[in-house]
Write an enzyme that holds these catalytic residues in place. Structure first.
Site, PDB file in Angstrom:
ATOM      1  N   TYR A  53       0.824  -1.221   0.000  1.00 17.44           N
ATOM      2  CA  TYR A  53       0.000   0.000   0.000  1.00 17.44           C
ATOM      3  C   TYR A  53       0.856   1.268   0.000  1.00 17.44           C
ATOM      4  O   TYR A  53       0.416   2.310  -0.503  1.00 17.44           O
ATOM      5  CB  TYR A  53      -1.020  -0.028   1.152  1.00 17.44           C
ATOM      6  N   GLN A  87     -14.730   2.519  -6.389  1.00 20.42           N
ATOM      7  CA  GLN A  87     -14.026   1.403  -5.755  1.00 20.42           C
ATOM      8  C   GLN A  87     -12.550   1.752  -5.613  1.00 20.42           C
ATOM      9  O   GLN A  87     -11.793   0.996  -5.017  1.00 20.42           O
ATOM     10  CB  GLN A  87     -14.151   0.143  -6.618  1.00 20.42           C
ATOM     11  N   HIS A 105     -14.339   1.293  -1.051  1.00 21.15           N
ATOM     12  CA  HIS A 105     -13.209   0.432  -0.675  1.00 21.15           C
ATOM     13  C   HIS A 105     -12.152   1.195   0.126  1.00 21.15           C
ATOM     14  O   HIS A 105     -11.017   0.737   0.233  1.00 21.15           O
ATOM     15  CB  HIS A 105     -12.580  -0.202  -1.924  1.00 21.15           C
ATOM     16  N   CYS A 113      -6.851   2.883  12.826  1.00 23.84           N
ATOM     17  CA  CYS A 113      -6.322   2.123  13.959  1.00 23.84           C
ATOM     18  C   CYS A 113      -7.204   0.897  14.188  1.00 23.84           C
ATOM     19  O   CYS A 113      -8.402   1.036  14.431  1.00 23.84           O
ATOM     20  CB  CYS A 113      -6.274   2.983  15.218  1.00 23.84           C
ATOM     21  N   GLY A 171     -15.219   1.857 -16.179  1.00 26.13           N
ATOM     22  CA  GLY A 171     -13.889   1.300 -15.944  1.00 26.13           C
ATOM     23  C   GLY A 171     -13.811   0.285 -14.828  1.00 26.13           C
ATOM     24  O   GLY A 171     -12.843   0.274 -14.067  1.00 26.13           O
ATOM     25  N   THR A 172     -14.822  -0.568 -14.743  1.00 27.95           N
ATOM     26  CA  THR A 172     -14.769  -1.636 -13.736  1.00 27.95           C
ATOM     27  C   THR A 172     -15.149  -2.953 -14.391  1.00 27.95           C
ATOM     28  O   THR A 172     -16.042  -2.998 -15.244  1.00 27.95           O
ATOM     29  CB  THR A 172     -15.654  -1.316 -12.514  1.00 27.95           C
ATOM     30  N   ASN A 197     -16.582   1.542 -20.799  1.00 25.22           N
ATOM     31  CA  ASN A 197     -15.409   0.708 -20.525  1.00 25.22           C
ATOM     32  C   ASN A 197     -14.599   0.575 -21.812  1.00 25.22           C
ATOM     33  O   ASN A 197     -15.131   0.730 -22.899  1.00 25.22           O
ATOM     34  CB  ASN A 197     -15.867  -0.682 -20.048  1.00 25.22           C
ATOM     35  N   LEU A 198     -13.323   0.280 -21.628  1.00 22.82           N
ATOM     36  CA  LEU A 198     -12.457   0.018 -22.781  1.00 22.82           C
ATOM     37  C   LEU A 198     -13.081  -1.075 -23.642  1.00 22.82           C
ATOM     38  O   LEU A 198     -13.182  -0.957 -24.850  1.00 22.82           O
ATOM     39  CB  LEU A 198     -11.080  -0.428 -22.264  1.00 22.82           C
TER      40      LEU A 198
HETATM   41  P1  OAD Z   1     -10.329  -4.347 -12.677  1.00 23.12           P
HETATM   42  O1  OAD Z   1      -8.856  -4.363 -12.899  1.00 23.12           O
HETATM   43  O2  OAD Z   1     -10.988  -5.611 -12.277  1.00 23.12           O
HETATM   44  O3  OAD Z   1     -11.077  -3.840 -13.995  1.00 23.12           O
HETATM   45  C1  OAD Z   1     -10.664  -2.687 -14.665  1.00 23.12           C
HETATM   46  C2  OAD Z   1     -11.628  -2.421 -15.812  1.00 23.12           C
HETATM   47  O4  OAD Z   1     -11.246  -1.202 -16.416  1.00 23.12           O
HETATM   48  C3  OAD Z   1     -11.619  -3.504 -16.912  1.00 23.12           C
HETATM   49  O5  OAD Z   1     -12.964  -3.822 -17.218  1.00 23.12           O
HETATM   50  C4  OAD Z   1     -10.934  -2.815 -18.093  1.00 23.12           C
HETATM   51  O6  OAD Z   1     -11.461  -3.214 -19.357  1.00 23.12           O
HETATM   52  C5  OAD Z   1     -11.255  -1.359 -17.833  1.00 23.12           C
HETATM   53  N1  OAD Z   1     -10.255  -0.414 -18.356  1.00 23.12           N
HETATM   54  C6  OAD Z   1      -8.910  -0.554 -18.435  1.00 23.12           C
HETATM   55  N2  OAD Z   1      -8.349   0.545 -18.932  1.00 23.12           N
HETATM   56  C7  OAD Z   1      -9.351   1.409 -19.203  1.00 23.12           C
HETATM   57  C8  OAD Z   1      -9.419   2.730 -19.745  1.00 23.12           C
HETATM   58  N3  OAD Z   1      -8.318   3.390 -20.111  1.00 23.12           N
HETATM   59  N4  OAD Z   1     -10.640   3.310 -19.864  1.00 23.12           N
HETATM   60  C9  OAD Z   1     -11.762   2.663 -19.493  1.00 23.12           C
HETATM   61  N5  OAD Z   1     -11.761   1.418 -18.973  1.00 23.12           N
HETATM   62  C10 OAD Z   1     -10.578   0.800 -18.836  1.00 23.12           C
HETATM   63  O7  OAD Z   1     -10.627  -3.171 -11.627  1.00 23.12           O
HETATM   64  P2  OAD Z   1     -11.927  -2.914 -10.743  1.00 23.12           P
HETATM   65  O8  OAD Z   1     -13.147  -3.374 -11.460  1.00 23.12           O
HETATM   66  O9  OAD Z   1     -11.866  -1.515 -10.279  1.00 23.12           O
HETATM   67  O10 OAD Z   1     -10.753  -4.229  -4.609  1.00 23.12           O
HETATM   68  O11 OAD Z   1     -11.652  -3.873  -9.527  1.00 23.12           O
HETATM   69  C11 OAD Z   1     -12.598  -3.940  -8.495  1.00 23.12           C
HETATM   70  C12 OAD Z   1     -11.908  -4.232  -7.196  1.00 23.12           C
HETATM   71  O12 OAD Z   1     -11.075  -5.389  -7.347  1.00 23.12           O
HETATM   72  C13 OAD Z   1     -10.931  -3.161  -6.728  1.00 23.12           C
HETATM   73  O13 OAD Z   1     -11.565  -2.103  -6.062  1.00 23.12           O
HETATM   74  C14 OAD Z   1     -10.023  -3.917  -5.811  1.00 23.12           C
HETATM   75  C15 OAD Z   1      -9.806  -5.123  -6.680  1.00 23.12           C
HETATM   76  O14 OAD Z   1      -9.427  -6.296  -6.060  1.00 23.12           O
HETATM   77  C16 OAD Z   1     -10.098  -4.499  -3.458  1.00 23.12           C
HETATM   78  O15 OAD Z   1      -8.883  -4.493  -3.377  1.00 23.12           O
HETATM   79  C17 OAD Z   1     -10.994  -4.793  -2.309  1.00 23.12           C
END
Ligand code: OAD
Length: 228
Positions: A53, A87, A105, A113, A171-172, A197-198
């Site tokens: 981190y 997130q 998150h 703490c 972007g998730t 999303n991409l």
């Molecule tokens: P991910 O890495 O799972 O997904 C990222 C998404 O962003 C994918 O669907 C990509 O296609 C998309 N992407 C990548 N580059 C992009 C761009 N330039 N423009 C638009 N979209 C793009 O990440 P999250 O979905 O955020 O949690 O992951 C969810 C959670 O999993 C996080 O908060 C974290 C992780 O484990 C914890 O650590 C609790």
């Protein structure tokens, strides 16, 4: 007026140079999630978790918000009824100009703490021996939600989903619950759903999909909503 709930993920910060988790070469291909993002991993090896981190924090602090963060802040400033849930543990929405951001998150720039529950601004580098400024216990951790822990602000988010007219995921990957289930929850209450999303994360799951990098697709969509 249409009420909008926006959920952002790592893809919104990708063009600021912060890596995503599940794309090729993403964080979870380089780190063992169970070692660095669980309470059990922290209990086993707090130094390794702090190192992970500390790097996330340094990368986030050294990054700049991109056009997608700025466009979402422009949308929030221009109209009421926009709830921004992220997130992401970085602070790029805030530095992009967003005043109200729900960090489900947690935030890597904050410390927590484990002994007394106090929260404060994290120093750039945290270490296992750090004392809590409130109670003095050496039980400090980054104020982030790990796997196996309950995300923050869930009641508030559920309320916003139940009363929104449009739900937008940006972007998730939609792989991590409960955030992954927000689209169905919003749809159940009658909201339209949009994914930006991409690449579409789950064809058929959203009413509408806009493909492309967030830095281009989000400002265009905000222009569409504001009629600018
Ligand atoms: P991910 O890495 O799972 O997904 C990222 C998404 O962003 C994918 O669907 C990509 O296609 C998309 N992407 C990548 N580059 C992009 C761009 N330039 N423009 C638009 N979209 C793009 O990440 P999250 O979905 O955020 O949690 O992951 C969810 C959670 O999993 C996080 O908060 C974290 C992780 O484990 C914890 O650590 C609790």
């Amino acid at each position: 007026m249409r009420r909008i709930v926006i959920l952002t993920g790592a893809g919104v910060s990708a063009d600021s140079g912060l890596g995503t988790f599940r794309d090729k070469g993403g964080l979870w291909s380089r780190y063992d999630l169970s070692e660095v993002a669980t309470p059990e991993g922290f209990a086993r090896n707090p130094a390794a978790v702090h190192d992970f981190y500390n790097l996330r924090r340094a990368n986030a602090l050294d990054a700049a918000p991109n056009a997608a963060h700025v466009a979402l802040a422009r949308l929030q400033a221009a109209r009421d009824g926009v709830t921004l849930v992220t997130q992401n543990i970085d602070d790029l929405h805030e530095r992009g100009g967003s005043g109200a951001v729900i960090h489900m998150h947690g935030q890597v720039t904050r410390a927590l703490c484990n002994a007394c529950g106090a929260r404060w601004d994290a120093p750039r580098v945290m270490a296992p021996g750090d004392a809590c400024p409130a109670c003095g216990a050496a039980a400090t951790r980054p104020d982030v939600v790990w796997f196996g822990e309950v995300p923050y602000h869930m009641e508030r988010i559920a309320g916003a989903l139940a009363s929104c007219d449009l739900f937008v995921a940006i972007g998730t990957s939609g792989e991590v619950y409960p955030a992954a289930g927000f689209v169905e929850e919003a749809a159940r209450f009658g909201a339209e759903t949009l994914e930006i999303n991409l690449e579409p994360s789950a064809p058929g799951r959203f009413d509408r999909v806009i493909g492309g990098p967030a830095v281009e697709a989000v400002p265009d969509w905000v222009d569409e909503v504001l009629g600018t």
